[in-house]
Design an enzyme around this catalytic site. Structure first.
Site, PDB file in Angstrom:
ATOM      1  N   SER A 100       0.829  -1.207   0.000  1.00  0.00           N
ATOM      2  CA  SER A 100       0.000   0.000   0.000  1.00  0.00           C
ATOM      3  C   SER A 100       0.862   1.254   0.000  1.00  0.00           C
ATOM      4  O   SER A 100       0.518   2.248  -0.647  1.00  0.00           O
ATOM      5  CB  SER A 100      -0.960   0.002   1.189  1.00  0.00           C
ATOM      6  OG  SER A 100      -0.275  -0.107   2.414  1.00  0.00           O
ATOM      7  N   GLU A 101       1.996   1.238   0.726  1.00  0.00           N
ATOM      8  CA  GLU A 101       2.939   2.367   0.677  1.00  0.00           C
ATOM      9  C   GLU A 101       4.374   1.886   0.792  1.00  0.00           C
ATOM     10  O   GLU A 101       4.657   0.899   1.496  1.00  0.00           O
ATOM     11  CB  GLU A 101       2.687   3.382   1.808  1.00  0.00           C
ATOM     12  CG  GLU A 101       1.612   4.407   1.518  1.00  0.00           C
ATOM     13  CD  GLU A 101       0.224   3.893   1.833  1.00  0.00           C
ATOM     14  OE1 GLU A 101      -0.759   4.508   1.366  1.00  0.00           O
ATOM     15  OE2 GLU A 101       0.125   2.877   2.540  1.00  0.00           O
ATOM     16  N   THR A 102       5.264   2.599   0.113  1.00  0.00           N
ATOM     17  CA  THR A 102       6.704   2.454   0.299  1.00  0.00           C
ATOM     18  C   THR A 102       7.243   3.820   0.691  1.00  0.00           C
ATOM     19  O   THR A 102       6.941   4.821   0.033  1.00  0.00           O
ATOM     20  CB  THR A 102       7.390   1.951  -0.978  1.00  0.00           C
ATOM     21  OG1 THR A 102       6.868   0.657  -1.311  1.00  0.00           O
ATOM     22  CG2 THR A 102       8.896   1.845  -0.782  1.00  0.00           C
ATOM     23  N   HIS A 160       1.067   4.466   8.820  1.00  0.00           N
ATOM     24  CA  HIS A 160       1.748   3.198   9.090  1.00  0.00           C
ATOM     25  C   HIS A 160       3.157   3.155   8.499  1.00  0.00           C
ATOM     26  O   HIS A 160       4.072   2.582   9.097  1.00  0.00           O
ATOM     27  CB  HIS A 160       0.905   2.012   8.585  1.00  0.00           C
ATOM     28  CG  HIS A 160       1.048   1.709   7.143  1.00  0.00           C
ATOM     29  ND1 HIS A 160       0.366   2.386   6.162  1.00  0.00           N
ATOM     30  CD2 HIS A 160       1.818   0.782   6.493  1.00  0.00           C
ATOM     31  CE1 HIS A 160       0.690   1.883   4.984  1.00  0.00           C
ATOM     32  NE2 HIS A 160       1.567   0.922   5.151  1.00  0.00           N
TER      33      HIS A 160
END
Length: 267
Positions: free
Chosen positions: A43-45, A71
């Protein structure tokens, strides 16, 4: 390039929300960071540059860069604490969403984020069709937020992601209800960014904490995100800021074999 995957807001691996993290000496090209995020398909890096407890932090989803992510910030603080600057009690991050801090308190990492009070918003038939239920109340800030009838309705929700993508309002979609074991529960969906469901979404709690604080008449709360992976957040409203704390678990540490691309100057 060193690369870590950390499960944030998790007591153990395979819980919470996984984020990719790269802590670097200099900025890669934006195109390379986007390619890495797309290849990872998390979902995110997060990409961080800095030292001495102060870092510039950016977040990329498979669909593009975003301005706030909880997060992946927690995951970045965990990596810096474990592998880059061990023992630091506090870290500061300059981001597109403003100055953010993370304090280590035992085995918890507490994020200090802005309080983003959602505004009442007119519901539409398209929203109900996309959700598959008629929400009790509708709100909008960066994301659409829907109050549902109860915890079971949040847990059992099966939204139509193609319809969510076509909604004119909001970047993401948050659904929430009062909890039974926890003060409140939620789920978060970001199909417009290529992420159908965000397992545990810190930025959503910038809306949820002030909302539920006013509803419940309390400043300190424990929240649970009801995704398949699930995650627990220890929340507190602090004036115009929100505090959310959680644990983290290291899933992997790897080396990325990527060709560097020239980057423009970044402060």
């Amino acid at each position: 390039m060193q690369y870590y995957v950390v499960d944030a807001f998790a007591d153990r691996v395979f819980e919470g929300n996984p984020a990719g993290v790269c802590v670097l000496e200099d900025w890669p090209a934006d195109a390379l960071m986007q390619n890495i995020a797309t290849e990872n398909n998390l979902s995110e890096t997060a990409f961080a540059v800095g030292g001495g407890g102060r870092y510039r932090l950016r977040w990329f989803t498979p669909g593009g860069e975003i301005d706030l992510c909880g997060h992946a910030t927690l995951a970045t603080a965990f990596v810096i604490d474990r592998f880059v600057e061990p023992g630091r009690e506090s870290l500061s991050f300059e981001t597109a969403g403003g100055e953010l801090t993370v304090a280590r308190k035992g085995d918890l990492y507490e994020l200090d984020f802005p309080s983003l009070v959602p505004e009442p918003h007119a519901p539409t038939e398209a929203m109900a069709e996309a959700l598959g239920v008629v929400p009790t109340e509708t709100y909008l800030r960066r994301d659409l937020m829907f109050l549902l009838r109860d915890e079971a309705q949040v847990r059992d929700l099966k939204p139509d992601f193609s319809r969510l993508t076509r909604l004119a309002d909001g970047l993401g979609v948050i659904v929430t209800a009062r909890g039974s074991e926890f003060d409140f529960v939620s789920r978060a969906f970001f199909p417009k960014l290529g992420v159908d469901e965000d397992p545990v979404c810190g930025s959503a709690h910038c809306n949820l904490i002030p909302f539920w604080s006013a509803r419940l008449g309390k400043e300190t709360m424990v929240a649970r995100q009801l995704s398949r992976r699930g995650g627990t957040l220890y929340c507190r409203l602090d004036g115009e800021r929100v505090k959310m704390a959680g644990r983290a678990a290291l899933y992997s540490r790897a080396e990325l074999f990527v060709e560097p691309l020239p980057a423009g100057p970044r402060s």
